[in-house]
Enzyme design. Sequence first.
Site, PDB file in Angstrom:
ATOM      1  N   HIS A 152     -76.680  67.693  -0.487  1.00 23.78           N
ATOM      2  CA  HIS A 152     -77.753  66.761  -0.665  1.00 23.78           C
ATOM      3  C   HIS A 152     -77.798  66.719   1.009  1.00 23.78           C
ATOM      4  CE1 HIS A 152     -75.563  64.625  -4.196  1.00 23.78           C
ATOM      5  NE2 HIS A 152     -74.601  65.235  -3.947  1.00 23.78           N
ATOM      6  N   ASN A 156     -63.672  81.731 -15.322  1.00 29.02           N
ATOM      7  CA  ASN A 156     -62.599  81.466 -15.582  1.00 29.02           C
ATOM      8  C   ASN A 156     -62.125  79.757 -15.423  1.00 29.02           C
ATOM      9  OD1 ASN A 156     -59.535  81.677 -16.100  1.00 29.02           O
ATOM     10  ND2 ASN A 156     -59.660  84.189 -14.780  1.00 29.02           N
TER      11      ASN A 156
END
Length: 210
Positions: A132, A102
């Site tokens: 990260h 969507n």
Amino acid sequence: MIAMLKKIVAALRAECRTRGVYLTVIMNISHLVGIIRGFFYKFIYAKNIKSSIYSLQVNSRIEIFNRNSRMIIGKFVFIRKNASIRIDFKGELNIGDKVFINDNCNINCVNKISIGRNTKIAPNVCINDHDHNYKDKSDDHLIIGQVIIGENVWIGSNVVILRDTIIGDNAVIAAGSVVKGNVPADTLFLNKRENKSIDFATPTKKLEVI
């Protein structure tokens, strides 16, 4: 071929009866534009994308940053508006047949993300197979894992799926959940939440100053 054309004509007639002719035409023009955009991205990333017919709606984009990256898209995948798909390094993104993605979804792949067939993904979902590495000052600035989503999974709005996550077949992920780890098949996953109301309209008693 004739049998397929008959099915298409029957489907269009049914849509015209329920939606009206005008809106049916508008809707199918939108689908056609999405299919054309899908072929466009397959053309510009010819060595990276392997696909059948799929639809990529307006403002959605695919970005592939490495010649070793791969994207496999199954039949009749439908990606709605403003979705962002990024693949880098040796990343492999596999989207199964009839997956629905969507509006405003983000998929970031540098290793492996797999989405099983018939899975439905609600708006604003974010899927990442890496983090990260903020603790390490070296050049290895990413912690790399993978995300495996099974078949016939329903993922609610505003869900975040983190690296090293496996979601079993037929699972349901409740809206707003943050998912990391294993979700068994045929289960409903949700983060624990509390409803708490704080009355701010009632004036508090003032302290007397002596």
